[in-house]
Write a protein that holds these residues in place. Structure first.
Motif, short mmCIF file in Angstrom:
data_model
loop_
_atom_site.label_atom_id
_atom_site.label_comp_id
_atom_site.label_asym_id
_atom_site.label_seq_id
_atom_site.Cartn_x
_atom_site.Cartn_y
_atom_site.Cartn_z
N ILE A 66 31.51 18.46 49.32
CA ILE A 66 32.63 19.66 48.63
C ILE A 66 31.69 19.98 47.41
N VAL A 67 31.93 21.03 47.54
CA VAL A 67 31.09 22.28 46.39
C VAL A 67 32.35 22.46 44.89
N ARG A 68 32.43 22.59 44.08
CA ARG A 68 32.90 23.31 42.94
C ARG A 68 32.93 24.75 42.50
N ILE A 69 33.12 25.96 42.84
CA ILE A 69 32.48 27.04 42.44
C ILE A 69 33.57 27.33 41.31
N GLY A 70 33.08 27.85 40.16
CA GLY A 70 34.20 28.49 39.42
C GLY A 70 33.48 30.21 39.32
N SER A 71 32.75 29.91 38.61
CA SER A 71 32.02 31.80 38.29
C SER A 71 31.44 32.38 39.27
N LEU A 72 31.58 31.49 40.14
CA LEU A 72 30.70 32.95 41.28
C LEU A 72 31.97 33.39 41.74
N ILE A 73 33.39 32.90 41.70
CA ILE A 73 34.37 33.27 42.50
C ILE A 73 35.56 34.09 41.35
N PHE A 74 35.42 34.24 40.11
CA PHE A 74 36.41 34.49 39.20
C PHE A 74 35.37 35.12 38.51
N GLY A 75 34.27 35.22 38.42
CA GLY A 75 33.49 35.85 37.07
C GLY A 75 33.50 34.81 36.14
N ARG A 76 32.85 35.50 35.42
CA ARG A 76 32.20 34.61 33.97
C ARG A 76 33.89 34.31 32.99
N VAL A 135 36.77 26.70 41.34
CA VAL A 135 37.54 26.24 39.78
C VAL A 135 38.21 27.39 39.56
N SER A 136 39.60 27.64 38.97
CA SER A 136 40.12 28.72 38.08
C SER A 136 40.44 28.46 36.88
N LYS A 137 40.10 27.19 36.24
CA LYS A 137 39.89 27.19 34.77
C LYS A 137 40.47 28.02 33.93
N THR A 138 40.76 28.35 33.33
CA THR A 138 40.94 29.75 32.33
C THR A 138 41.01 31.03 33.07
N LYS A 139 41.78 30.94 34.26
CA LYS A 139 41.80 32.08 35.13
C LYS A 139 43.23 32.04 35.26
N SER A 140 43.57 33.60 35.08
CA SER A 140 44.98 33.71 35.79
C SER A 140 45.76 33.38 36.89
N VAL A 141 46.76 33.66 36.96
CA VAL A 141 48.06 32.64 38.34
C VAL A 141 47.70 34.67 39.47
N SER A 142 47.43 35.73 38.38
CA SER A 142 46.55 36.98 39.87
C SER A 142 45.41 36.86 39.83
N ASP A 143 44.56 36.30 39.86
CA ASP A 143 43.34 36.09 40.10
C ASP A 143 43.19 34.65 41.61
N ILE A 144 44.03 33.76 40.86
CA ILE A 144 44.43 32.74 41.83
C ILE A 144 45.21 33.47 42.97
N MET A 145 46.29 34.39 43.17
CA MET A 145 46.64 34.80 43.98
C MET A 145 45.83 35.76 44.10
N ASN A 146 44.76 36.36 44.10
CA ASN A 146 43.74 37.28 45.37
C ASN A 146 42.83 36.67 45.60
N ALA A 147 42.76 34.63 44.93
CA ALA A 147 41.97 33.97 46.30
C ALA A 147 42.82 33.47 47.00
N TYR A 148 43.95 33.63 47.09
CA TYR A 148 44.75 32.37 48.41
C TYR A 148 45.27 34.27 49.17
N ASN A 149 45.44 35.06 48.42
CA ASN A 149 45.69 35.78 49.53
C ASN A 149 43.91 35.73 50.40
N ALA A 150 42.77 35.98 50.06
CA ALA A 150 42.39 35.96 50.93
C ALA A 150 42.22 34.69 51.68
N GLY A 151 42.79 34.10 51.63
CA GLY A 151 42.95 32.75 52.97
C GLY A 151 42.18 31.57 52.17
N HIS A 152 42.05 31.52 50.82
CA HIS A 152 41.76 29.94 50.42
C HIS A 152 42.41 29.37 49.91
#
Ligand SMILES: *Cc1c(COP(=O)(O)O)cnc(C)c1O
Length: 226
Positions: A210-220, A24-41
């Motif tokens: 399906i679990v929906r996980i935000g803060s545990l992945i991207f931080g608070r 769950v990437s709400k409020t998070k930046s494109v570069s945060d999302i790219m970090n997860a993407y590059n990790a294969g997510h």
């Protein structure tokens, strides 16, 4: 490895591979999302249409976007061409509008029926009676461009896992009831989307797919609500 990549790998080691993780990437930046993407997510969730539109244009096309927040009918058309699943279908009217827009685009869209399982008043969603009513209506039978894949719910926001577990059990029972009664022959009706950062382990124990996980992945997140 960056923090986000590390968080994802820790999470994956704790969740059975049969359970899908929506980051769950709400409020998070494109570069945060790219970090997860590059990790294969590849599976990401957003809860606001405008934010989703802004981000997806800046990100790779093979991301599977899930809409997980309350969706206004007039905005369905903007996300329909590319979104992978709408998890937050919370009214018969919204479902019909999704169907109309999907028909126009010549596609079929995967949807989950969002149940109200929490004690808070503010959360959107159906109860079992509403859904029974919907599924037995003639209108529902005419909806050919929506593919109902299961249910979604958000537990009460509390540290006390006793009521949270009860709410997840309740949602799973709703799923089983609907499966038996209306979707027995339908293989795609198989999803129970439940569990967030604070309660995903309970949700998985109670049968989440399906679990929906935000803060545990991207931080608070900041203080913005929801
Ligand atoms: C924000 C949100 C999540 C994720 O919440 P976290 O506690 O950060 O994991 C999950 N589902 C929905 C519907 C959300 O709005």
């Amino acid at each position: 490895m960056n923090d986000i990549a590390l968080n994802i790998s820790v999470l994956k080691s704790q969740i059975p591979p049969s359970v899908r993780i929506v980051a769950v990437s709400k409020t998070k930046s494109v570069s945060d999302i790219m970090n997860a993407y590059n990790a294969g997510h590849r599976i990401f969730g957003e809860n606001r249409v405008q934010e989703l539109l802004d981000k997806k244009d800046q990100l790779p096309g093979d991301i599977e976007w899930h809409m997980i927040g309350h969706l206004q009918s007039n905005k369905v058309k903007y996300i329909l061409p590319f979104v992978c699943m709408i998890q937050s279908v919370d009214s018969p009217r919204l479902l019909s509008i999704i169907n109309v827009e999907a028909e126009k685009s010549g596609c079929t869209i995967d949807c989950l029926l969002q149940f109200h399982i929490a004690k808070e008043e503010t959360k959107f969603g159906f109860d079992l009676e509403d859904v029974t009513h919907l599924l037995e209506s003639e209108d529902f039978n005419r909806l050919k461009n929506v593919n109902i894949c299961g249910v979604m719910g958000m537990a009460t926001f509390t540290d006390d896992m006793v009521p949270v577990r009860e709410e997840f059990k309740f949602l799973r029972n709703c799923f089983i009831t609907l499966k038996e009664k209306y979707f027995k022959e339908k293989e795609q009706f198989k999803e129970i989307s439940m569990g967030m950062s604070g309660d995903y382990h309970i949700a998985v124990e109670e049968g989440s797919t399906i679990v929906r996980i935000g803060s545990l992945i991207f931080g608070r997140r900041g203080t913005r609500l929801a």
